[in-house]
Design a protein around this motif. Structure first.
Motif, PDB file in Angstrom:
ATOM      1  N   VAL A 164       1.207  -1.164  -0.360  1.00 35.37           N
ATOM      2  CA  VAL A 164      -0.190   0.223  -0.030  1.00 35.37           C
ATOM      3  C   VAL A 164       0.951   0.726   0.130  1.00 35.37           C
ATOM      4  N   VAL A 165       0.714   2.011  -1.026  1.00 30.73           N
ATOM      5  CA  VAL A 165       1.673   3.005  -1.545  1.00 30.73           C
ATOM      6  C   VAL A 165       0.507   4.410  -1.448  1.00 30.73           C
ATOM      7  N   ASP A 166       1.343   5.464  -0.281  1.00 33.89           N
ATOM      8  CA  ASP A 166       0.085   6.478  -0.099  1.00 33.89           C
ATOM      9  C   ASP A 166       1.497   7.775  -0.223  1.00 33.89           C
ATOM     10  N   GLN A 167       2.066   8.146  -0.886  1.00 35.90           N
ATOM     11  CA  GLN A 167       2.040   9.360  -1.383  1.00 35.90           C
ATOM     12  C   GLN A 167       1.984  10.102  -0.167  1.00 35.90           C
ATOM     13  N   VAL A 168       2.181  10.743   0.482  1.00 35.95           N
ATOM     14  CA  VAL A 168       2.086  12.185   1.253  1.00 35.95           C
ATOM     15  C   VAL A 168       3.295  13.082   1.278  1.00 35.95           C
ATOM     16  N   PHE A 169       2.657  14.269   0.741  1.00 37.74           N
ATOM     17  CA  PHE A 169       4.159  15.314   0.519  1.00 37.74           C
ATOM     18  C   PHE A 169       4.372  15.442   2.438  1.00 37.74           C
ATOM     19  N   ARG A 170       5.083  15.268   3.022  1.00 36.78           N
ATOM     20  CA  ARG A 170       6.334  15.709   4.407  1.00 36.78           C
ATOM     21  C   ARG A 170       6.748  16.374   4.088  1.00 36.78           C
ATOM     22  N   LEU A 171       6.490  17.911   5.177  1.00 37.31           N
ATOM     23  CA  LEU A 171       6.954  18.428   5.544  1.00 37.31           C
ATOM     24  C   LEU A 171       8.249  18.679   5.086  1.00 37.31           C
ATOM     25  N   LEU A 197      -0.305   5.058  12.270  1.00 39.70           N
ATOM     26  CA  LEU A 197       0.650   4.981  11.411  1.00 39.70           C
ATOM     27  C   LEU A 197       1.621   3.362  11.001  1.00 39.70           C
ATOM     28  N   PHE A 198       1.686   2.507  10.436  1.00 35.66           N
ATOM     29  CA  PHE A 198       1.954   1.365   9.560  1.00 35.66           C
ATOM     30  C   PHE A 198       3.298   1.869   8.515  1.00 35.66           C
ATOM     31  N   HIS A 199       3.765   0.358   8.274  1.00 36.54           N
ATOM     32  CA  HIS A 199       4.637   0.477   7.335  1.00 36.54           C
ATOM     33  C   HIS A 199       4.424  -0.746   6.783  1.00 36.54           C
ATOM     34  N   MET A 200       5.025  -0.748   5.366  1.00 33.16           N
ATOM     35  CA  MET A 200       4.784  -1.906   4.197  1.00 33.16           C
ATOM     36  C   MET A 200       3.987  -2.540   4.711  1.00 33.16           C
ATOM     37  N   SER A 201       2.656  -2.261   4.570  1.00 37.94           N
ATOM     38  CA  SER A 201       1.765  -2.928   4.789  1.00 37.94           C
ATOM     39  C   SER A 201       1.068  -3.603   2.739  1.00 37.94           C
ATOM     40  N   GLN A 202       0.806  -4.803   3.287  1.00 37.25           N
ATOM     41  CA  GLN A 202      -0.261  -5.624   2.131  1.00 37.25           C
ATOM     42  C   GLN A 202      -2.275  -5.176   2.276  1.00 37.25           C
ATOM     43  N   SER A 203      -2.573  -5.391   1.508  1.00 38.54           N
ATOM     44  CA  SER A 203      -3.831  -4.484   1.572  1.00 38.54           C
ATOM     45  C   SER A 203      -4.716  -6.374   1.909  1.00 38.54           C
ATOM     46  N   MET A 204      -5.556  -5.953   2.775  1.00 43.58           N
ATOM     47  CA  MET A 204      -6.249  -7.007   3.481  1.00 43.58           C
ATOM     48  C   MET A 204      -7.975  -6.431   3.330  1.00 43.58           C
ATOM     49  N   GLU A 205      -8.525  -7.111   2.787  1.00 45.85           N
ATOM     50  CA  GLU A 205     -10.077  -7.307   2.573  1.00 45.85           C
ATOM     51  C   GLU A 205     -11.002  -8.760   2.695  1.00 45.85           C
ATOM     52  N   LEU A 206     -12.058  -8.838   2.405  1.00 42.24           N
ATOM     53  CA  LEU A 206     -12.967  -9.640   2.890  1.00 42.24           C
ATOM     54  C   LEU A 206     -13.129 -10.290   1.912  1.00 42.24           C
ATOM     55  N   ALA A 207     -13.322 -11.296   1.429  1.00 41.87           N
ATOM     56  CA  ALA A 207     -14.290 -11.926  -0.157  1.00 41.87           C
ATOM     57  C   ALA A 207     -15.523 -11.933   0.323  1.00 41.87           C
ATOM     58  N   GLU A 208     -16.335 -11.818  -1.062  1.00 41.90           N
ATOM     59  CA  GLU A 208     -17.752 -11.307  -0.913  1.00 41.90           C
ATOM     60  C   GLU A 208     -18.219 -12.799  -1.795  1.00 41.90           C
ATOM     61  N   PRO A 209     -18.985 -13.894  -1.418  1.00 43.87           N
ATOM     62  CA  PRO A 209     -19.178 -13.398  -0.381  1.00 43.87           C
ATOM     63  C   PRO A 209     -18.887 -14.341   0.996  1.00 43.87           C
ATOM     64  N   LEU A 210     -18.889 -14.270   2.005  1.00 39.22           N
ATOM     65  CA  LEU A 210     -17.927 -14.866   3.368  1.00 39.22           C
ATOM     66  C   LEU A 210     -18.629 -16.043   3.040  1.00 39.22           C
ATOM     67  N   PRO A 211     -17.228 -17.154   3.781  1.00 34.71           N
ATOM     68  CA  PRO A 211     -17.823 -18.505   3.584  1.00 34.71           C
ATOM     69  C   PRO A 211     -19.146 -18.819   5.246  1.00 34.71           C
TER      70      PRO A 211
END
Lengths: 262, 517
Positions: free
Chosen positions: B313-320, B349-363
């Motif tokens: 996950v990338v979030d290119q925030v412009f840091r001061l 604050l997270f560091h180098m995260s994968q995306s984590m989602e739920l399947a649709e539909p759930l089991p």
């Protein structure tokens, strides 16, 4: 009962004497002038603080400020100091005057018991205290009249109850010192010094060790007042004040009696 | 001679008095004490010697007897009064007149105190303790329950006691019960009652961290280690243990939460089966992954409907001061509708995260929701090769567009338990709880204290361990009030309070004085 009528008799006489002398009015005026000045300044300062926070766009803090903590509380504390200054001036004449005019012999040989005399004079002092405190009720009245929203009633009531007990304790010390001497000035000074000592007796509490420290802190008159000023009526403080007053009156009685055999 | 010796005697008494007072305060025989006591005593004796006859007769005189009587009576009376004070002290009777109930405990706190079975002590390591609102608050507890006592200790003046409880800064409150302690910086009734709740439970819930696959090290104090997280859990009265699953084939039944923190090697088949059994029987697990690690976990978790994204996950925030960041430290400010994040308003604050989602539909039997989402300007970069080799990112069509979910929480219905009559606790479990984060670094030694990471972590563990009795209590304050005055009203008040009353009194006094003349 005879004792009760005696007490009222003595109280009435002393009250009349008190209110006829200029001392009473000087004390009352002084007390009211000082309290009024404190009150007004506290109120103006408080308003200035509110507008400052609103200008700084922090209305959340502005709503947290309240009249109880920022005006009434400091006012009550200031009033305790003024009481401490004024009470010796009222109580100094209670017994000293009699000794000076030698009317104490008349009193002691009369059929009125010493207990009744002491309680009667103390009652007169208490009535005077009530008058003093009642005059200052105009300040919270102003706050309620102009307050939007008005301050909390509870802490103000508790604060005045505490102030009454504190003042009553002051007067008990005053009546005792008055019974010690015929010189009113000496009586007032001893009373004043004693009251101040009881004010600061709690200061070395931290360093004086666990038990001594706790005892010293318990003896401090002002420490028993703080909870009242915050809005708490605690039986323990009432017991302290009542026992304090009882002991002072007891000592007064002993002191009077001792003139008989000294 | 006689007169001066009498005066000498009185002086001696004064010296004795001050010597005794000084001794009471200093508790040691200093020069001052010795001089005063010795000097005073000798003067008194000297004066007695010269006036022996007079002293003897006066001892027998009536006045002395009366005097002695008076002193004895006074002492006895004083003793009675002191006793009354002591009794009043042990049976507090209080009436709280404040609108907000500043001097009363909330119902929840009262219930917690009522349920106490052991004594609880609170040690306030504050420099200014007495008279503060915290003092009043602690006194409320102490007055309500005889099992609760407290004291204030200045950590600067008493460093040994501070060290004994591992207190390194001021303004820490230590709550102790038996041999368990917890430290809280908060001074609210909610913090204190929750701490008591945690501490009063003599049994500690067990949190087991899976080991032997290169997971984060619980004892590691360097940056990627989990030492701080472990200490935080222990502070909440959890017991933290490592688990070598491959050796025992079964997750111990007393495990309240199983934590799998970013294994670098794949898990063995028997381990995966053991974990699956554990969850299916109602166990609770926290899985923390990292892009490029945890091989095999994504297939394993898919069983419960967890969709692990193969991305960063990338979030290119412009840091001061740092210019546009590579953006792999996404800040999360929006949270899912779940008990863990119910009142959570703060950023993490997270560091180098994968995306984590739920399947649709759930089991079947699985319900869940996303816990945390990154900002709308973020995306999940799926060109991992380019990312790891060239540190470049570019938004493309296949990438998941923000807000990206990087954590999910699920509850899994427990399959019908084995038909055994004697089953007690295990059979009662109705559901298993599972939380998966796409990042394991946010609670390592470097990141756990950033923003509100620690709070999110502890909330998660508390939910997994089913520590739901923790409560929230609104803080009590004095109601706001003010006076709105126009300039005219200000003047009126001035007249009324400062001028009119004193003036009336003075005039009255003058009138009386004049009448008397």
């Amino acid at each position: 009962m005879k004792a009760l009528t005696d007490i009222f008799h003595v109280a009435g006489k002393d009250l009349r004497a008190l209110f006829v002398s200029p001392v009473a009015y000087v004390v009352l005026t002084g007390y009211v002038v000082l309290s009024g000045w404190f009150f007004f300044n506290l109120l103006v300062q408080f308003n200035r603080m509110i507008s400052m926070y609103e200008m700084m766009r922090r209305p959340d803090i502005a709503t947290m400020l309240n009249l109880n903590e920022m005006v009434m509380l400091p006012l009550l504390y200031n009033m305790t100091i003024v009481l401490l200054l004024m009470v010796p001036l009222i109580t100094m004449r209670l017994f000293s005057e009699e000794k000076k005019l030698k009317t104490d012999e008349l009193l002691l040989t009369s059929p009125i018991s010493i207990n009744s005399i002491v309680v009667g004079k103390y009652l007169a002092a208490l009535v005077f205290l009530d008058v003093m405190l009642a005059l200052t009720l105009i300040y919270p009245a102003i706050l309620f009249q102009y307050g939007q929203p008005s301050p909390e009633m509870g802490p103000i009531v508790a604060g005045y109850v505490g102030l009454f007990f504190l003042g009553a304790a002051f007067m008990a010390v005053g009546i005792f010192t008055s019974s010690l001497t015929e010189n009113q000035i000496v009586a007032a000074v001893i009373c004043f010094v004693t009251l101040l000592l009881f004010f600061v007796i709690g200061w070395p509490a931290e360093t004086a060790g666990p038990t001594v420290g706790k005892v010293l802190q318990y003896l401090s008159l002002i420490d028993h007042f703080t909870d009242f000023s915050k809005g708490l009526l605690d039986g323990q403080h009432v017991v302290y004040f009542v026992t304090f007053i009882l002991f002072a009156l007891f000592l007064t009685k002993r002191s009077i009696e001792s003139t008989r055999w000294r | 001679m006689k007169k001066s010796s009498q005066i000498a005697g009185l002086c001696g008494l004064v010296l004795l008095l001050f010597g005794i007072v000084e001794f009471l305060f200093s508790r040691e025989f200093s020069l001052f004490t010795i001089v005063h006591l010795a000097g005073g005593a000798s003067l008194v004796l000297f004066s007695l010697a010269f006036n022996l006859g007079g002293v003897w007769s006066s001892l027998g005189a009536r006045s002395t007897r009366y005097g002695a009587n008076a002193v004895i009576y006074s002492v006895i009376f004083l003793g009675i009064l002191v006793l009354i004070n002591i009794v009043a002290n042990t049976h507090p009777v209080r009436k709280d007149l404040t609108e907000g109930g500043l001097f009363s405990l909330s119902d929840q706190s009262q219930k917690v105190l009522d349920n106490l079975e052991e004594d609880v002590q609170a040690l306030g390591f504050f420099q200014a303790g007495k008279g503060t609102p915290l003092d009043d608050l602690l006194k409320n507890y102490a007055n309500y329950s005889p099992r609760f006592t407290y004291e204030f200790i200045d950590p600067v003046k008493n460093p040994e006691r501070a060290n004994k409880h591992e207190v390194t800064t001021t303004d820490i409150l230590v709550i102790k019960c038996g041999d368990r302690e917890t430290k809280i910086p908060g001074v609210s009734e909610e913090d204190i009652t929750n701490a008591i709740l945690k501490i009063a439970n003599p049994s500690k819930k067990k949190i087991r961290f899976l080991t032997s696959h290169g997971e984060r090290d619980l004892a590691g104090e360097e940056e990627p280690g989990y030492y701080v997280a472990k200490k935080a859990l222990e502070n909440e009265n959890y017991e933290v243990l490592p688990l070598e699953l491959y050796m025992i084939d079964e997750v111990p039944g007393d495990t309240d939460v199983l934590v799998i923190a970013s294994p670098e090697k794949p898990l063995e088949k028997n381990e995966l089966e053991a974990i699956e059994r554990y969850i299916d029987q109602g166990g609770n697990a926290l899985v923390l992954m990292d892009p490029g690690t945890s091989p095999g976990m994504d297939e394993f978790l898919a069983k419960w409907g967890v969709k692990v994204g193969n991305n960063v996950v990338v979030d290119q925030v412009f840091r001061l001061f740092y210019g546009p960041s590579l953006g792999v430290d996404p800040v999360v400010a929006s949270y899912g509708d779940h008990e863990i994040t119910k009142d959570f308003q703060d950023q993490t604050l997270f560091h180098m995260s994968q995306s984590m989602e739920l399947a649709e539909p759930l089991p079947a039997g699985v319900t869940g929701t996303s816990l945390a989402k990154t900002s709308a300007s973020s995306w999940a970069e799926s060109d991992l090769e380019r990312f790891f080799s060239k540190s470049e990112v570019a938004r493309s069509e296949e990438d998941l567009s923000g807000p990206v979910s990087i954590a999910v929480a699920l509850t899994v219905d427990v399959k019908a338990p084995a038909e055994e009559e004697g089953d007690d606790v295990a059979a009662e479990k109705k559901e298993a709880r599972l939380v998966v984060f796409g990042d394991a670094a946010f609670i390592d030694n470097e990141y756990i204290h950033k923003m509100y990471n620690a709070d999110l972590f502890l909330n998660t563990v508390n939910w997994l361990a089913e520590e739901e009795e923790l409560i929230s209590i609104r803080p009590k304050t004095t109601r706001g009030s003010r006076v709105l005055m126009t300039p005219q009203e200000t003047r009126d008040i001035f007249y009324l309070s400062v001028l009119i009353l004193p003036e009336a009194l003075l005039l009255f006094g003058l009138a009386i004085w004049w009448r008397r003349r």
